[in-house]
Design an enzyme around this catalytic site. Structure first.
Site, PDB file in Angstrom:
ATOM      1  N   ASP A 263       4.128  11.172  12.298  1.00 24.97           N
ATOM      2  CA  ASP A 263       3.591  11.616  13.588  1.00 24.97           C
ATOM      3  C   ASP A 263       3.741  13.140  13.719  1.00 24.97           C
ATOM      4  O   ASP A 263       2.843  13.827  14.207  1.00 24.97           O
ATOM      5  CB  ASP A 263       4.337  10.902  14.720  1.00 24.97           C
ATOM      6  CG  ASP A 263       4.358   9.396  14.504  1.00 24.97           C
ATOM      7  OD1 ASP A 263       3.303   8.775  14.665  1.00 24.97           O
ATOM      8  OD2 ASP A 263       5.411   8.862  14.113  1.00 24.97           O
TER       9      ASP A 263
ATOM     10  N   HIS B  16       8.291   5.483  17.282  1.00 26.75           N
ATOM     11  CA  HIS B  16       7.104   5.522  16.429  1.00 26.75           C
ATOM     12  C   HIS B  16       6.128   4.461  16.936  1.00 26.75           C
ATOM     13  O   HIS B  16       6.053   3.356  16.417  1.00 26.75           O
ATOM     14  CB  HIS B  16       7.444   5.283  14.963  1.00 26.75           C
ATOM     15  CG  HIS B  16       6.212   5.061  14.140  1.00 26.75           C
ATOM     16  ND1 HIS B  16       5.313   6.066  13.890  1.00 26.75           N
ATOM     17  CD2 HIS B  16       5.706   3.950  13.558  1.00 26.75           C
ATOM     18  CE1 HIS B  16       4.298   5.572  13.189  1.00 26.75           C
ATOM     19  NE2 HIS B  16       4.513   4.297  12.976  1.00 26.75           N
TER      20      HIS B  16
ATOM     21  N   ASN C  21       7.405  -1.217  10.414  1.00 27.95           N
ATOM     22  CA  ASN C  21       7.324  -1.349  11.877  1.00 27.95           C
ATOM     23  C   ASN C  21       7.859  -2.687  12.379  1.00 27.95           C
ATOM     24  O   ASN C  21       7.741  -3.680  11.672  1.00 27.95           O
ATOM     25  CB  ASN C  21       5.873  -1.178  12.314  1.00 27.95           C
ATOM     26  CG  ASN C  21       5.511   0.289  12.361  1.00 27.95           C
ATOM     27  OD1 ASN C  21       6.306   1.098  12.796  1.00 27.95           O
ATOM     28  ND2 ASN C  21       4.320   0.614  11.895  1.00 27.95           N
TER      29      ASN C  21
ATOM     30  N   GLY D 286       8.409  -5.467   5.116  1.00 24.26           N
ATOM     31  CA  GLY D 286       8.712  -6.136   6.373  1.00 24.26           C
ATOM     32  C   GLY D 286       7.602  -7.098   6.696  1.00 24.26           C
ATOM     33  O   GLY D 286       6.630  -7.210   5.940  1.00 24.26           O
TER      34      GLY D 286
ATOM     35  N   ASP E 231      10.321  -6.482  -3.822  1.00 29.30           N
ATOM     36  CA  ASP E 231       9.286  -7.134  -3.012  1.00 29.30           C
ATOM     37  C   ASP E 231       9.610  -8.628  -2.989  1.00 29.30           C
ATOM     38  O   ASP E 231      10.639  -9.048  -3.508  1.00 29.30           O
ATOM     39  CB  ASP E 231       7.863  -6.831  -3.529  1.00 29.30           C
ATOM     40  CG  ASP E 231       6.859  -6.793  -2.372  1.00 29.30           C
ATOM     41  OD1 ASP E 231       6.635  -7.847  -1.736  1.00 29.30           O
ATOM     42  OD2 ASP E 231       6.295  -5.720  -2.087  1.00 29.30           O
TER      43      ASP E 231
ATOM     44  N   GLN F  48       0.800  -1.230   0.000  1.00 30.07           N
ATOM     45  CA  GLN F  48       0.000   0.000   0.000  1.00 30.07           C
ATOM     46  C   GLN F  48       0.829   1.276   0.000  1.00 30.07           C
ATOM     47  O   GLN F  48       0.555   2.192  -0.752  1.00 30.07           O
ATOM     48  CB  GLN F  48      -0.729   0.095   1.316  1.00 30.07           C
ATOM     49  CG  GLN F  48      -1.845  -0.696   1.694  1.00 30.07           C
ATOM     50  CD  GLN F  48      -2.538   0.195   2.687  1.00 30.07           C
ATOM     51  OE1 GLN F  48      -3.320   1.046   2.254  1.00 30.07           O
ATOM     52  NE2 GLN F  48      -2.229   0.061   3.954  1.00 30.07           N
ATOM     53  N   ILE F  49       1.800   1.347   0.907  1.00 25.00           N
ATOM     54  CA  ILE F  49       2.604   2.566   0.994  1.00 25.00           C
ATOM     55  C   ILE F  49       3.447   2.688  -0.269  1.00 25.00           C
ATOM     56  O   ILE F  49       3.540   3.770  -0.864  1.00 25.00           O
ATOM     57  CB  ILE F  49       3.497   2.576   2.253  1.00 25.00           C
ATOM     58  CG1 ILE F  49       2.629   2.609   3.516  1.00 25.00           C
ATOM     59  CG2 ILE F  49       4.459   3.769   2.235  1.00 25.00           C
ATOM     60  CD1 ILE F  49       3.397   2.542   4.819  1.00 25.00           C
TER      61      ILE F  49
ATOM     62  N   GLN G 242      18.959  -7.601   4.268  1.00 19.70           N
ATOM     63  CA  GLN G 242      18.909  -6.362   3.491  1.00 19.70           C
ATOM     64  C   GLN G 242      20.044  -5.422   3.887  1.00 19.70           C
ATOM     65  O   GLN G 242      20.592  -4.710   3.045  1.00 19.70           O
ATOM     66  CB  GLN G 242      17.524  -5.726   3.616  1.00 19.70           C
ATOM     67  CG  GLN G 242      16.472  -6.658   2.984  1.00 19.70           C
ATOM     68  CD  GLN G 242      15.062  -6.107   2.966  1.00 19.70           C
ATOM     69  OE1 GLN G 242      14.780  -5.056   3.530  1.00 19.70           O
ATOM     70  NE2 GLN G 242      14.156  -6.837   2.331  1.00 19.70           N
TER      71      GLN G 242
ATOM     72  N   SER H 197      -2.634   3.679   7.347  1.00 15.51           N
ATOM     73  CA  SER H 197      -2.255   4.909   6.629  1.00 15.51           C
ATOM     74  C   SER H 197      -1.304   4.585   5.496  1.00 15.51           C
ATOM     75  O   SER H 197      -0.322   3.882   5.702  1.00 15.51           O
ATOM     76  CB  SER H 197      -1.511   5.875   7.540  1.00 15.51           C
ATOM     77  OG  SER H 197      -1.889   5.727   8.867  1.00 15.51           O
TER      78      SER H 197
ATOM     79  N   ARG I  51       4.733  -9.596  19.926  1.00 16.74           N
ATOM     80  CA  ARG I  51       5.695  -8.636  19.399  1.00 16.74           C
ATOM     81  C   ARG I  51       7.049  -9.310  19.099  1.00 16.74           C
ATOM     82  O   ARG I  51       7.701  -9.025  18.112  1.00 16.74           O
ATOM     83  CB  ARG I  51       5.921  -7.533  20.437  1.00 16.74           C
ATOM     84  CG  ARG I  51       5.582  -6.182  19.899  1.00 16.74           C
ATOM     85  CD  ARG I  51       5.527  -5.140  20.983  1.00 16.74           C
ATOM     86  NE  ARG I  51       4.294  -4.375  20.855  1.00 16.74           N
ATOM     87  CZ  ARG I  51       4.072  -3.480  19.887  1.00 16.74           C
ATOM     88  NH1 ARG I  51       4.971  -3.237  18.969  1.00 16.74           N
ATOM     89  NH2 ARG I  51       2.931  -2.838  19.826  1.00 16.74           N
TER      90      ARG I  51
END
Ligand code: NAX
Length: 301
Positions: A159, A187, A131, A89, A42, A15-16, A112, A242, A98
């Site tokens: 932000d 972030h 993220n 990612g 990708d 998306q981004i 990478q 977003s 997490r």
């Protein structure tokens, strides 16, 4: 005409990426007179979609776009890259710890990092968007030890821009007239959006945001949580996270880093801490920075 600058976007079929590559090709990142070559990376499952993005870039006939590489090969993607925007990612999925996300990203960012270290331009500037952005940037730094520490940064400009947006909505003014907010820290929802030094250009001199808003209750509570939780609110509304604002912020971040911040203005960037403000050295932390000649420095005092 200037020599083209090569920009890598990883996760370019996402998306981004889809919002970001046309912005780069239009000059929003490096300026309206700077030709670019875009490398898009990708993974195999997204290879077809990535081809489609390349087709669309060609179809848009951007005058500044001097070349496009779409690949699933990390080494090919990193070759000769001057600017690397790391958007790809492993996302956190429902029910995932997490720790699990981190370990998946460690292996991605390790590979990478070495590819960038070996094949990118020696002064390559890196912006990590994926993220957990601060942590991924740190991983990248650890696994690319020959890279200058100053060249590895992460995105907190979204932000920062969200904070400018909230102030300008509240005061019913243009976002361009608000400046010098600060995003401190990570972030994530633990960040601290700080308006204590923010000002508004009233057309009749600079006025402190606190004075113009005149409502410390709002500034100390609702404003902060709105900025911290904005990502979640976008997901609620769009059912997707977003993308256009993240892509736009990535352009702003690199733009100001490379071309400089205007006099009297600072921006927020996640950078390698040198111990300023008592932040432990060696972590990637968002500070107020000014940029000149392609180098950022943390605003002191
Ligand atoms: P998408 O899932 O749409 O796109 C991610 C893309 O990365 C996919 O095409 C995927 O195939 C690709 N990918 C996965 N592993 C890869 C690898 N090893 N190498 C190359 N590409 C790989 O996510 P999108 O909405 O574009 O978000 C991308 C990242 O940005 C996420 O990690 C997200 O959490 C992060 N964000 C960070 C923000 C920031 O301000 N720092 C804000 C926006 C965004 O949430």
């Amino acid at each position: 005409e200037k020599e083209p600058v090569t920009v890598l976007v990883t996760g370019a079929a996402g998306q981004i990426g889809y919002a970001l590559v046309p912005m780069i090709a239009r000059g929003a990142m490096l300026g309206p007179d700077q030709p670019v070559i875009i490398h898009m990376l990708d993974i195999e499952p997204a290879a077809e979609a990535l081809k489609g993005v390349k087709m669309e870039l060609i179809d848009a006939a951007f005058p500044l776009l001097k070349g496009v590489v779409a690949t699933t090969d990390v080494i090919e993607a990193c070759k000769g890259v001057d600017i690397a925007v790391m958007v790809g990612g492993f996302p956190r999925k429902e029910g995932m710890e997490r720790k699990e996300v981190m370990s998946k990203n460690v292996s991605i960012y390790k590979a990478q990092a070495s590819a960038l270290e070996k094949h990118a331009a020696p002064d390559c500037k890196v912006l990590v968007v994926a993220n957990p952005a601060n942590t991924n940037a740190l991983i990248l730094k650890e696994f690319a030890p020959s890279f200058p520490e100053k060249n590895i940064t992460c995105l907190t400009r979204l932000d920062h821009n969200r904070a400018l947006g909230q102030i300008s909505e509240r005061l019913n003014i243009n976002a361009g007239d608000v400046k010098n907010v600060i995003i401190w820290g990570n972030h994530s929802s633990t960040q601290y959006p700080d308006v204590n030094h923010a000002t508004v250009d009233t057309g009749n001199g600079l006025k402190p945001v606190r004075e113009l808003v005149g409502d410390d209750c709002w500034l100390n509570a609702k404003f902060i949580t709105t900025v911290q939780q904005r990502g979640a609110d976008i997901i609620k509304a769009r059912k997707l996270s977003s993308a256009l604002s993240a892509a736009s912020a990535a352009c702003d971040h690199v733009h100001d880093w490379v071309l400089g911040t205007p006099k009297g203005t600072w921006v927020s960037m996640g950078v390698y801490s040198d111990g300023s403000y008592g932040v432990p050295p060696g972590i990637i932390y968002s500070f107020p920075v000014t940029c000149e000649k392609g180098e950022w420095s943390i605003v002191q005092g």
